[in-house]
Motif scaffolding. Structure first.
Motif, PDB file in Angstrom:
ATOM      1  N   PRO A 267     -13.843  33.527  14.054  1.00 36.30           N
ATOM      2  CA  PRO A 267     -14.466  34.610  14.827  1.00 36.30           C
ATOM      3  C   PRO A 267     -15.963  34.657  14.624  1.00 36.30           C
ATOM      4  N   VAL A 293      -7.881  27.275  15.077  1.00 33.99           N
ATOM      5  CA  VAL A 293      -8.761  28.194  15.792  1.00 33.99           C
ATOM      6  C   VAL A 293      -8.272  29.620  15.567  1.00 33.99           C
ATOM      7  N   THR A 295      -9.456  33.395  16.920  1.00 32.13           N
ATOM      8  CA  THR A 295     -10.366  34.118  17.810  1.00 32.13           C
ATOM      9  C   THR A 295     -10.154  35.625  17.679  1.00 32.13           C
ATOM     10  N   GLN A 299     -14.101  36.897  22.301  1.00 31.03           N
ATOM     11  CA  GLN A 299     -14.494  35.503  22.097  1.00 31.03           C
ATOM     12  C   GLN A 299     -13.707  34.559  23.000  1.00 31.03           C
ATOM     13  N   VAL A 301     -12.836  30.408  23.061  1.00 34.00           N
ATOM     14  CA  VAL A 301     -12.920  29.090  22.423  1.00 34.00           C
ATOM     15  C   VAL A 301     -12.138  28.103  23.274  1.00 34.00           C
ATOM     16  N   CYS A 322      -3.542  27.702  16.900  1.00 37.24           N
ATOM     17  CA  CYS A 322      -4.485  28.730  17.315  1.00 37.24           C
ATOM     18  C   CYS A 322      -3.875  30.112  17.127  1.00 37.24           C
ATOM     19  N   VAL A 324      -4.719  33.955  18.291  1.00 36.98           N
ATOM     20  CA  VAL A 324      -5.545  34.611  19.305  1.00 36.98           C
ATOM     21  C   VAL A 324      -5.318  36.118  19.228  1.00 36.98           C
ATOM     22  N   SER A 328      -9.586  38.253  23.205  1.00 36.62           N
ATOM     23  CA  SER A 328     -10.141  36.905  23.200  1.00 36.62           C
ATOM     24  C   SER A 328      -9.333  35.958  24.084  1.00 36.62           C
ATOM     25  N   LEU A 330      -8.236  31.731  24.584  1.00 31.95           N
ATOM     26  CA  LEU A 330      -8.116  30.404  24.004  1.00 31.95           C
ATOM     27  C   LEU A 330      -7.784  29.417  25.110  1.00 31.95           C
TER      28      LEU A 330
END
Length: 437
Positions: A267, A293, A295, A299, A301, A322, A324, A328, A330
């Motif tokens: 983040p 990842v 987030t 955000q 990404v 990931c 999320v 956010s 992804l």
């Protein structure tokens, strides 16, 4: 109003490209004369395509213009570098530290290189007669809009060369600091060459100075791993809300080489776009791509990877996980291409996602293109929320629900972190992941 902003941003880049073209005509190419024609083609490529938009397949979920246009709203004047920024980096002593500020390598802030087995130099100081400089501009795809923009506008960068047969004991640690000291958008250029039968660990960490204004870091890396060489390559994104990161890397693998990439995004930065293209050009080459990842807030990404098998008997293994949260977004697009001559290819790809908010969005697209018949290939994507049975099991044993959720997130992330071979990096990642989970 939107149309006016669009025109303003296009006009901004057109003026920047014209200014650089005039400099090239008057003074010659700022890096190497043999790049002049390539830079001209890159300018034409960017002008013809413009800033990516949702009508382009690779950018359909990524409204890049909304993030980049903020560079036009910066205030007059730019902050100056202060020594406190370097002090705040807490640089590990077990690495060769290279400090890059707004795309320019600062040797006096970096560790001195006291070994003949390693060459590190500014691109504008490397002689055009140096054989390895021929790789500069030879691999990055100028059909990619931001790779083209970088090729057209970069004026400096860094070359790192590990010489034949060297097993480098200490990792090379590149700290990329975004400050916006000269310009709010800058263009780092990196050339990494691991010569035959070498072994090297390369760590790139992206941070933002406390004195920074809003910046856009548009970087391009060309990575060449020669016959029998091995490279571990880490990306660690720890930027804050003042920095956008557009990152393009092209990796070339020769016969019997091994390349492992570990990509961690946390983040902070409102927008990270990472394009990683690995080309297997020598038989027996291997690549592993791992990503973690996390987030939050609003955000975005976006990770786009491509593994290109063009010769026989190569192996690729990819797994991105990931988490999320909040509002956010992804995006993951992983592509594997197996060309007709790439018989006996072994390729695995997986994207696993944990969705923790009704307002969060995940767009995932694993792809396989296979044109050979003697291969072992698989791909897949999973998406879900917390395992209700696991959550119930933990809470029924007296663990608070928030703690139980954190434990499950840590277990989800651990699968990627535990495969990190460098113990120093592994411990660092465990610590910073724990802060954000």
């Amino acid at each position: 109003m939107l149309l006016e902003k669009t025109k303003l941003l296009d006009q901004y880049f057109d003026e920047v490209l014209k200014e650089q073209q005039q400099i090239d005509l008057l003074l010659g190419d700022p890096v190497h004369p043999n790049l002049y024609s390539l830079r001209d083609m890159a300018r034409q490529s960017f002008r013809s395509k413009g800033i990516p938009h949702s009508g382009m397949e690779d950018w359909k979920y990524t409204p890049v213009r909304a993030f980049v246009e903020k560079i036009l709203r910066v205030k007059d004047g730019y902050p100056k570098y202060s020594s406190s920024a370097a002090d705040a980096l807490q640089l590990e002593k077990s690495c060769y530290i290279m400090v890059i500020i707004d795309g320019k390598w600062w040797p006096h802030l970096s560790d001195p290189i006291l070994t003949d087995s390693l060459e590190i130099a500014s691109l504008d100081q490397v002689s055009s007669e140096t054989a390895k400089i021929a790789h500069l501009g030879a691999h990055a795809d100028i059909e990619h809009p931001f790779a083209a923009l970088n090729t057209a506008l970069f004026s400096d960068g860094i070359m790192i060369r590990v010489k034949t047969g060297v097993l480098l004991e200490k990792p090379i640690y590149l700290v990329h600091i975004s400050m916006g000291e000269i310009n709010p958008m800058f263009y780092p250029r990196m050339l990494f060459v691991a010569e035959k039968h070498t072994k090297v660990t390369l760590i790139e960490k992206f941070v933002v100075s406390d004195t920074s204004i809003y910046t856009v870091n548009n970087s391009v890396s060309e990575v060449v791993v020669e016959n029998g060489a091995e490279m571990e390559h880490y990306y660690i994104h720890t930027e804050n809300e003042l920095s956008v990161n557009l990152q393009y890397a092209r990796v070339i693998l020769d016969e019997g080489s091994k390349y492992s990439n570990y990509n961690f995004a946390l983040p902070g930065s409102p927008f990270i776009r990472h394009d990683l293209h690995v080309s297997m050009r020598g038989t027996g080459a291997e690549t592993t791509l791992y990503g973690m990842v996390l987030t939050s807030k609003k955000q975005l990404v976006d990770n786009h990877t491509c593994v290109d098998h063009s010769v026989p008997d190569c192996i690729s293994n990819e797994h991105y996980k990931c988490i999320v949260k909040d509002q956010s977004t992804l995006v993951f697009n992983g592509k594997v291409i197996v060309h007709p001559d790439a018989q006996r290819t072994n390729s695995f790809q997986k994207n696993s996602n944990l969705l923790l908010s009704d307002d969060a969005v995940i767009n995932t697209k694993p792809e396989l293109e296979i044109y050979a018949d003697d291969v072992k290939c698989s791909h897949g994507a999973t998406m879900g929320q917390f395992d209700s049975e696991a959550l119930f099991y933990l809470t029924s044993r007296g663990i608070r629900e928030n703690t139980a959720r954190q434990m499950l997130m840590e277990a989800f992330a651990a699968e990627i972190i535990e495969v990190v071979p460098d113990e120093m990096v592994k411990q660092y990642l465990k610590n910073i992941m724990a802060e954000h989970l």
